[in-house]
Design an enzyme around this catalytic site. Structure first.
Site, PDB file in Angstrom:
ATOM      1  N   LYS A  13      27.049   2.907  12.652  1.00  0.00           N
ATOM      2  CA  LYS A  13      25.689   2.622  13.128  1.00  0.00           C
ATOM      3  C   LYS A  13      25.699   1.539  14.205  1.00  0.00           C
ATOM      4  O   LYS A  13      25.088   1.684  15.252  1.00  0.00           O
ATOM      5  CB  LYS A  13      24.795   2.136  11.965  1.00  0.00           C
ATOM      6  CG  LYS A  13      24.620   3.129  10.845  1.00  0.00           C
ATOM      7  CD  LYS A  13      23.701   2.601   9.745  1.00  0.00           C
ATOM      8  CE  LYS A  13      24.240   1.361   9.038  1.00  0.00           C
ATOM      9  NZ  LYS A  13      25.521   1.569   8.332  1.00  0.00           N
ATOM     10  N   ARG A  88      16.488   0.229   4.506  1.00  0.00           N
ATOM     11  CA  ARG A  88      17.536   0.605   3.560  1.00  0.00           C
ATOM     12  C   ARG A  88      16.946   0.982   2.209  1.00  0.00           C
ATOM     13  O   ARG A  88      17.702   1.316   1.300  1.00  0.00           O
ATOM     14  CB  ARG A  88      18.488  -0.567   3.364  1.00  0.00           C
ATOM     15  CG  ARG A  88      19.727  -0.516   4.268  1.00  0.00           C
ATOM     16  CD  ARG A  88      20.591  -1.728   3.946  1.00  0.00           C
ATOM     17  NE  ARG A  88      21.980  -1.534   4.247  1.00  0.00           N
ATOM     18  CZ  ARG A  88      22.595  -2.004   5.334  1.00  0.00           C
ATOM     19  NH1 ARG A  88      21.921  -2.655   6.246  1.00  0.00           N
ATOM     20  NH2 ARG A  88      23.878  -1.805   5.507  1.00  0.00           N
ATOM     21  N   ARG A 127      37.951  -2.938   9.942  1.00  0.00           N
ATOM     22  CA  ARG A 127      36.883  -3.446  10.812  1.00  0.00           C
ATOM     23  C   ARG A 127      37.104  -4.917  11.148  1.00  0.00           C
ATOM     24  O   ARG A 127      37.430  -5.723  10.297  1.00  0.00           O
ATOM     25  CB  ARG A 127      35.515  -3.285  10.136  1.00  0.00           C
ATOM     26  CG  ARG A 127      34.398  -4.007  10.905  1.00  0.00           C
ATOM     27  CD  ARG A 127      33.034  -3.416  10.674  1.00  0.00           C
ATOM     28  NE  ARG A 127      32.536  -3.590   9.330  1.00  0.00           N
ATOM     29  CZ  ARG A 127      31.366  -3.084   8.917  1.00  0.00           C
ATOM     30  NH1 ARG A 127      30.615  -2.369   9.754  1.00  0.00           N
ATOM     31  NH2 ARG A 127      30.965  -3.267   7.684  1.00  0.00           N
ATOM     32  N   ARG A 160      34.795  -9.580   8.216  1.00  0.00           N
ATOM     33  CA  ARG A 160      33.600  -9.948   7.442  1.00  0.00           C
ATOM     34  C   ARG A 160      33.938 -10.112   5.968  1.00  0.00           C
ATOM     35  O   ARG A 160      34.681  -9.305   5.412  1.00  0.00           O
ATOM     36  CB  ARG A 160      32.534  -8.861   7.600  1.00  0.00           C
ATOM     37  CG  ARG A 160      31.628  -9.121   8.792  1.00  0.00           C
ATOM     38  CD  ARG A 160      30.762  -7.942   9.100  1.00  0.00           C
ATOM     39  NE  ARG A 160      30.079  -7.404   7.929  1.00  0.00           N
ATOM     40  CZ  ARG A 160      29.237  -6.389   7.996  1.00  0.00           C
ATOM     41  NH1 ARG A 160      28.984  -5.803   9.157  1.00  0.00           N
ATOM     42  NH2 ARG A 160      28.651  -5.939   6.912  1.00  0.00           N
ATOM     43  N   ARG A 171      29.249  -1.286  -2.246  1.00  0.00           N
ATOM     44  CA  ARG A 171      28.267  -1.080  -1.171  1.00  0.00           C
ATOM     45  C   ARG A 171      27.979   0.404  -0.981  1.00  0.00           C
ATOM     46  O   ARG A 171      26.854   0.797  -0.666  1.00  0.00           O
ATOM     47  CB  ARG A 171      28.775  -1.715   0.127  1.00  0.00           C
ATOM     48  CG  ARG A 171      28.657  -3.235   0.082  1.00  0.00           C
ATOM     49  CD  ARG A 171      29.445  -3.898   1.169  1.00  0.00           C
ATOM     50  NE  ARG A 171      28.906  -3.656   2.488  1.00  0.00           N
ATOM     51  CZ  ARG A 171      29.605  -3.823   3.606  1.00  0.00           C
ATOM     52  NH1 ARG A 171      30.858  -4.236   3.557  1.00  0.00           N
ATOM     53  NH2 ARG A 171      29.040  -3.598   4.763  1.00  0.00           N
TER      54      ARG A 171
HETATM   55  P1  ADP Z   1      27.054  -2.442   7.413  1.00  0.00           P
HETATM   56  O1  ADP Z   1      27.190  -2.553   8.914  1.00  0.00           O
HETATM   57  O2  ADP Z   1      28.367  -2.432   6.753  1.00  0.00           O
HETATM   58  O3  ADP Z   1      26.180  -1.319   6.966  1.00  0.00           O
HETATM   59  P2  ADP Z   1      25.151  -4.611   7.645  1.00  0.00           P
HETATM   60  O4  ADP Z   1      25.716  -5.568   8.605  1.00  0.00           O
HETATM   61  O5  ADP Z   1      24.098  -3.678   8.110  1.00  0.00           O
HETATM   62  O6  ADP Z   1      26.349  -3.809   6.962  1.00  0.00           O
HETATM   63  O7  ADP Z   1      24.577  -5.393   6.372  1.00  0.00           O
HETATM   64  C1  ADP Z   1      25.349  -6.336   5.679  1.00  0.00           C
HETATM   65  C2  ADP Z   1      24.619  -6.725   4.403  1.00  0.00           C
HETATM   66  O8  ADP Z   1      23.362  -7.353   4.728  1.00  0.00           O
HETATM   67  C3  ADP Z   1      24.258  -5.583   3.471  1.00  0.00           C
HETATM   68  O9  ADP Z   1      25.322  -5.205   2.612  1.00  0.00           O
HETATM   69  C4  ADP Z   1      23.072  -6.184   2.710  1.00  0.00           C
HETATM   70  O10 ADP Z   1      23.508  -7.093   1.713  1.00  0.00           O
HETATM   71  C5  ADP Z   1      22.363  -6.992   3.788  1.00  0.00           C
HETATM   72  N1  ADP Z   1      21.326  -6.184   4.465  1.00  0.00           N
HETATM   73  C6  ADP Z   1      21.332  -5.770   5.761  1.00  0.00           C
HETATM   74  N2  ADP Z   1      20.237  -5.057   6.041  1.00  0.00           N
HETATM   75  C7  ADP Z   1      19.500  -5.004   4.891  1.00  0.00           C
HETATM   76  C8  ADP Z   1      18.271  -4.392   4.511  1.00  0.00           C
HETATM   77  N3  ADP Z   1      17.548  -3.658   5.383  1.00  0.00           N
HETATM   78  N4  ADP Z   1      17.838  -4.559   3.236  1.00  0.00           N
HETATM   79  C9  ADP Z   1      18.529  -5.285   2.362  1.00  0.00           C
HETATM   80  N5  ADP Z   1      19.707  -5.879   2.630  1.00  0.00           N
HETATM   81  C10 ADP Z   1      20.195  -5.742   3.891  1.00  0.00           C
HETATM   82  P1  ADP Z   2      28.227   0.361  10.484  1.00  0.00           P
HETATM   83  O1  ADP Z   2      27.399  -0.470  11.425  1.00  0.00           O
HETATM   84  O2  ADP Z   2      27.602   1.693  10.182  1.00  0.00           O
HETATM   85  O3  ADP Z   2      28.593  -0.384   9.229  1.00  0.00           O
HETATM   86  P2  ADP Z   2      30.399   0.033  12.445  1.00  0.00           P
HETATM   87  O4  ADP Z   2      29.821   0.469  13.735  1.00  0.00           O
HETATM   88  O5  ADP Z   2      30.577  -1.425  12.231  1.00  0.00           O
HETATM   89  O6  ADP Z   2      29.590   0.706  11.211  1.00  0.00           O
HETATM   90  O7  ADP Z   2      31.805   0.783  12.268  1.00  0.00           O
HETATM   91  C1  ADP Z   2      32.622   0.567  11.117  1.00  0.00           C
HETATM   92  C2  ADP Z   2      34.102   0.511  11.538  1.00  0.00           C
HETATM   93  O8  ADP Z   2      34.520   1.816  11.963  1.00  0.00           O
HETATM   94  C3  ADP Z   2      34.370  -0.417  12.705  1.00  0.00           C
HETATM   95  O9  ADP Z   2      35.652  -0.975  12.524  1.00  0.00           O
HETATM   96  C4  ADP Z   2      34.338   0.513  13.932  1.00  0.00           C
HETATM   97  O10 ADP Z   2      35.156   0.026  14.994  1.00  0.00           O
HETATM   98  C5  ADP Z   2      34.894   1.804  13.358  1.00  0.00           C
HETATM   99  N1  ADP Z   2      34.293   2.999  13.952  1.00  0.00           N
HETATM  100  C6  ADP Z   2      33.003   3.166  14.399  1.00  0.00           C
HETATM  101  N2  ADP Z   2      32.814   4.424  14.851  1.00  0.00           N
HETATM  102  C7  ADP Z   2      33.993   5.082  14.657  1.00  0.00           C
HETATM  103  C8  ADP Z   2      34.423   6.428  14.923  1.00  0.00           C
HETATM  104  N3  ADP Z   2      33.596   7.344  15.458  1.00  0.00           N
HETATM  105  N4  ADP Z   2      35.700   6.754  14.592  1.00  0.00           N
HETATM  106  C9  ADP Z   2      36.536   5.831  14.036  1.00  0.00           C
HETATM  107  N5  ADP Z   2      36.181   4.550  13.764  1.00  0.00           N
HETATM  108  C10 ADP Z   2      34.928   4.174  14.076  1.00  0.00           C
END
Ligand code: ADP
Ligand code: ADP
Ligand code: ZN
Length: 215
Positions: A13, A88, A127, A160, A171
């Protein structure tokens, strides 16, 4: 253009939201980034959110919804935005809808990046994130040009604390229980579009651009 990114943690995302934000010149609004900057800054909100995030749980809606609605009422969001990590939960989606309706606005598209759970553990394990601009990299799939440094802003990359193997499965469980129902919610709203997230980042972005060009 008002866009929501849906998908499991690690689906890509953030990677795609940053590209969409650059391409369409709209802000990238990541609730995870906002929480992390509050934690770093030692704010009250950061103190309240930290434990939930470290445990891989969602921060309660009472804290999250107000924070997000505040952010999107800032002047830079007037021309649209891409939401990454919000909503979420169903109550978050309902609150967003209500707040927008009051201003005669609505979300244009909810983009669901589909990646099977079996891929997620490897994605999160490799990541690396930029604490300054929010860009993410992957040791194997998307390495930065200079090892350990952000391509966009030159900051030192970090792992992270919630990307530990022990937290990742939790998660994913939280995602399936609390966030996955949003897929049906936005399908019923008629704005859901699904994209195969197992392709390369460039291929995923092309698919997204094709969908966005129809709006
Ligand atoms: P990821 O990229 O792995 O999906 P995020 O960076 O979006 O993780 O979020 C990290 C953490 O922040 C989540 O695991 C949650 O604890 C919190 N968080 C982020 N967005 C929300 C939301 N919309 N509602 C509740 N918790 C959130
Ligand atoms: P999210 O915001 O949904 O948690 P991220 O954009 O942070 O996801 O991506 C999660 C991990 O996967 C990062 O290390 C990123 O560089 C990698 N990644 C993202 N898109 C791809 C893809 N299409 N193929 C392989 N790895 C990816
Ligand atoms: Zn950076």
């Amino acid at each position: 253009m008002k866009i929501i990114m849906l998908g499991a943690p690690g689906a890509g995302k953030g990677t795609q939201a940053i590209r969409i934000a650059e391409r369409y010149r709209i802000p990238h609004v990541s609730t995870g980034d906002i929480f992390r900057s509050n934690i770093k800054g030692g704010t009250e909100l950061g103190k309240k959110a930290k434990d939930y995030i470290d445990k891989g749980q969602l921060v309660p809606d009472e804290l999250t919804i107000g924070m997000l609605l505040d952010r999107i009422s800032q002047p830079d969001c007037e021309g649209g935005y891409v939401l990454d990590g919000f909503p979420r939960t169903i109550p978050q989606a309902e609150s967003l809808k209500e707040a927008l309706e009051k201003r005669g606005e609505r979300i244009d598209l909810a983009l669901d990046i589909e990646v099977p759970d079996s891929h997620i553990v490897r994605r999160m394990g490799g990541r690396r994130a930029c604490p300054k601009c929010g860009a993410t990299y992957h040791l194997e799939f998307a390495p930065p040009e200079k090892e350990g440094l952000c391509d966009r802003c030159g900051s030192e990359l970090i792992t992270r604390s919630d990307d530990k193997a022990e937290t990742v499965q939790g998660r994913l469980d939280v995602y399936h229980r609390q966030t996955y129902p949003l897929i049906s919610y936005y399908r019923e709203e008629g704005i859901l579009r699904e994209i195969d997230g197992t392709k390369t980042p460039d291929e995923v972005f092309s698919a997204l651009e094709a969908l966005l060009s129809e709006v």
